[in-house]
Design an enzyme around this catalytic site. Structure first.
Site, PDB file in Angstrom:
ATOM      1  N   LYS A 295      52.545 -17.855  17.947  1.00 35.98           N
ATOM      2  CA  LYS A 295      51.678 -17.235  16.920  1.00 35.98           C
ATOM      3  C   LYS A 295      50.240 -17.161  17.433  1.00 35.98           C
ATOM      4  CE  LYS A 295      49.195 -21.050  15.662  1.00 35.98           C
ATOM      5  NZ  LYS A 295      47.924 -21.266  16.264  1.00 35.98           N
TER       6      LYS A 295
ATOM      7  N   ASP B 232      51.974 -26.301  11.607  1.00 36.24           N
ATOM      8  CA  ASP B 232      52.339 -24.922  11.975  1.00 36.24           C
ATOM      9  C   ASP B 232      53.846 -24.675  11.924  1.00 36.24           C
ATOM     10  OD1 ASP B 232      49.748 -24.065  12.469  1.00 36.24           O
ATOM     11  OD2 ASP B 232      49.830 -24.469  14.624  1.00 36.24           O
TER      12      ASP B 232
END
Ligand code: ATP
Length: 314
Positions: A11, A141
Site C-alpha cells: 500500500k 495496517d
C-alpha cells in the site's frame, strides 16, 4: 485443497495526518490508503507436524516468531485450537517483491495473506470483518491489507471506510535498498517535535479524525481526478523523516523535477512515490530518475493503483 498461493499487495499513503495521542499510547491518525500492484506471493500449505514454518527469499526478513506472517499463523492456532489440531501445522513461503522496511506495509500484507489463507485452508468461514478484527491485533495496517483498494483509515489506522476505487492511476515508486526507516522511530520523533500541537481531548480527536471524510483528498478521489489527488498528497511524517534522511528528500526532489503530477513519501518512508499521467509517462519518469540519480542502490518500480487486497493466485 492442502495449499493456496496468495497475492499480497503493498500500500501507499495518499494522505497521512497525525492528530494526537490516544489513551492506548498509539497515535490518532487520519489516513487514506491505496493498494498498488507491487505484491509479494505467499504459498500456504498444511504440514503433518504441529509447527509453523516460514521461508522467505529475502535475507532481511526474519523467518522466526518475529515475522508478522508467522505471528498471524500463531494467532489462528490459538484462536482455533481444535481446527489446528485437525489440520496440523502450516508452512508459509514468502516470495518478497515489496521492498522491506519501506513504509509499504510489506509485513502487514503478508500477515493479512496468512489470515485469509488459513481461513480457506481450515474452512473456517470467517467474514472479512472478522478477519480484519483479528488483523488489528497484529498491527494497525493489517485490517486494510485484507480487503485493500482505496480506503480512509482512522483511529490507529484500523477503522476503515472504503472509497470508490481509483482507476488508471500510474505510479513510480523509488526506494534505496540499503536505507531503512523504523516506523516506531518516525512516530516517536514526531511526538517529540510536534507533540505540543496535538489535540488532547478525546471528543476533539474523533471530530478531527472524521474531518478527513469531507476533506479535499476524498473529493478528488470521488472525482477520479489524478491531478487534484496529486496536489492534495500529504504526509506529516515527512516533517521528521526528510530532515533526517537527505537521500529521501533528494529523491523526492528528483521526482518533482521529472514533471510528475505530485510526489510524496509513503508511510514512515523511506520509499517515495510519484503520480503520473499514464503508464508511458510513468516509464519515462522512471528512466529520467534513473539517469539523474546514477546510484545502483536505488530501486525503481512502475506500478498502479488497484482495487483489491489479498487475492488467491490462479
Ligand atoms: P509499515 O508500512 O506497516 O510500517 P513497512 O513497510 O515500513 O511496514 P515492513 O516491510 O513490514 O515495513 O518491515 C518492517 C520490519 O519488520 C523489517 O525490518 C523486517 O525485519 C520485519 N518483518 C517481519 N515480518 C516481515 C515480513 N513478513 N515482511 C517484511 N518484513 C518483516
Amino acid at each position: 485443497m492442502h495449499s493456496y498461493t496468495l497475492i499480497a499487495p503493498a500500500k501507499i499513503n495518499l494522505y497521512l495526518e497525525i492528530i494526537g495521542d490516544r489513551a492506548d499510547n498509539y497515535h490518532e491518525l487520519a489516513m487514506i490508503l491505496q493498494s498498488i500492484d507491487l505484491a509479494d506471493e505467499i504459498e500456504l500449505g498444511s504440514i503433518s507436524t504441529d509447527t509453523i514454518r516460514v521461508h522467505c527469499n529475502h535475507p532481511q526478513v526474519p523467518t522466526d516468531q518475529s515475522n508478522l506472517a508467522y505471528r498471524a499463523a500463531e494467532l489462528m492456532t490459538t484462536q482455533f485450537p481444535n481446527t489446528f489440531a485437525k489440520y496440523g501445522g502450516v508452512e508459509i513461503t514468502i516470495t518478497k517483491r515489496i521492498p522491506v522496511a519501506a513504509g509499504l506495509a510489506g509485513g502487514s500484507t503478508n500477515a493479512a495473506a496468512v489470515l485469509v489463507g488459513i481461513n480457506l485452508l481450515w474452512k473456517l468461514g470467517l467474514t472479512q470483518s472478522e478477519l480484519e478484527e483479528l488483523g488489528a491485533t497484529l498491527g494497525s495496517d493489517v485490517p486494510f491489507c485484507v480487503a485493500g483498494g482505496t480506503a480512509i483509515a482512522t483511529g490507529r489506522g484500523e477503522q476503515l471506510s472504503p472509497l470508490a476505487s481509483l482507476n488508471n492511476i500510474y505510479i513510480v515508486l523509488g526506494k534505496y535498498k540499503s536505507l531503512e526507516v523504523s516506523t516506531p522511530w518516525a512516530y516517536k520523533s514526531y511526538r517529540e517535535e510536534f507533540g505540543d500541537s496535538y489535540v488532547r481531548d478525546s471528543d476533539n480527536l474523533a471530530v478531527r479524525a472524521s474531518a478527513v471524510h469531507s476533506g479535499e483528498m476524498v473529493k478528488a478521489i470521488l472525482h477520479q481526478d489524478a491531478k487534484e489527488i496529486a496536489k492534495k498528497l500529504h504526509n506529516d511524517l515527512e516533517k521528521v523523516v526528510l530532515p533526517a534522511y537527505p537521500q529521501v528528500l533528494q529523491l523526492r526532489e528528483t521526482f518533482a523535477s521529472a514533471g510528475v503530477l505530485g510526489t510524496m513519501m509513503s508511510g514512515s518512508g523511506p520509499s517515495v512515490f510519484a503520480l503520473c499521467e499514464s503508464q508511458e509517462h510513468a516509464e519515462e519518469v522512471k528512466l529520467q530518475v534513473r539517469s539523474a540519480t546514477k546510484n545502483d542502490d536505488l530501486e525503481l518500480f512502475v506500478t498502479q493503483a488497484i482495487a483489491h487486497g489479498i487475492q488467491i493466485a490462479f
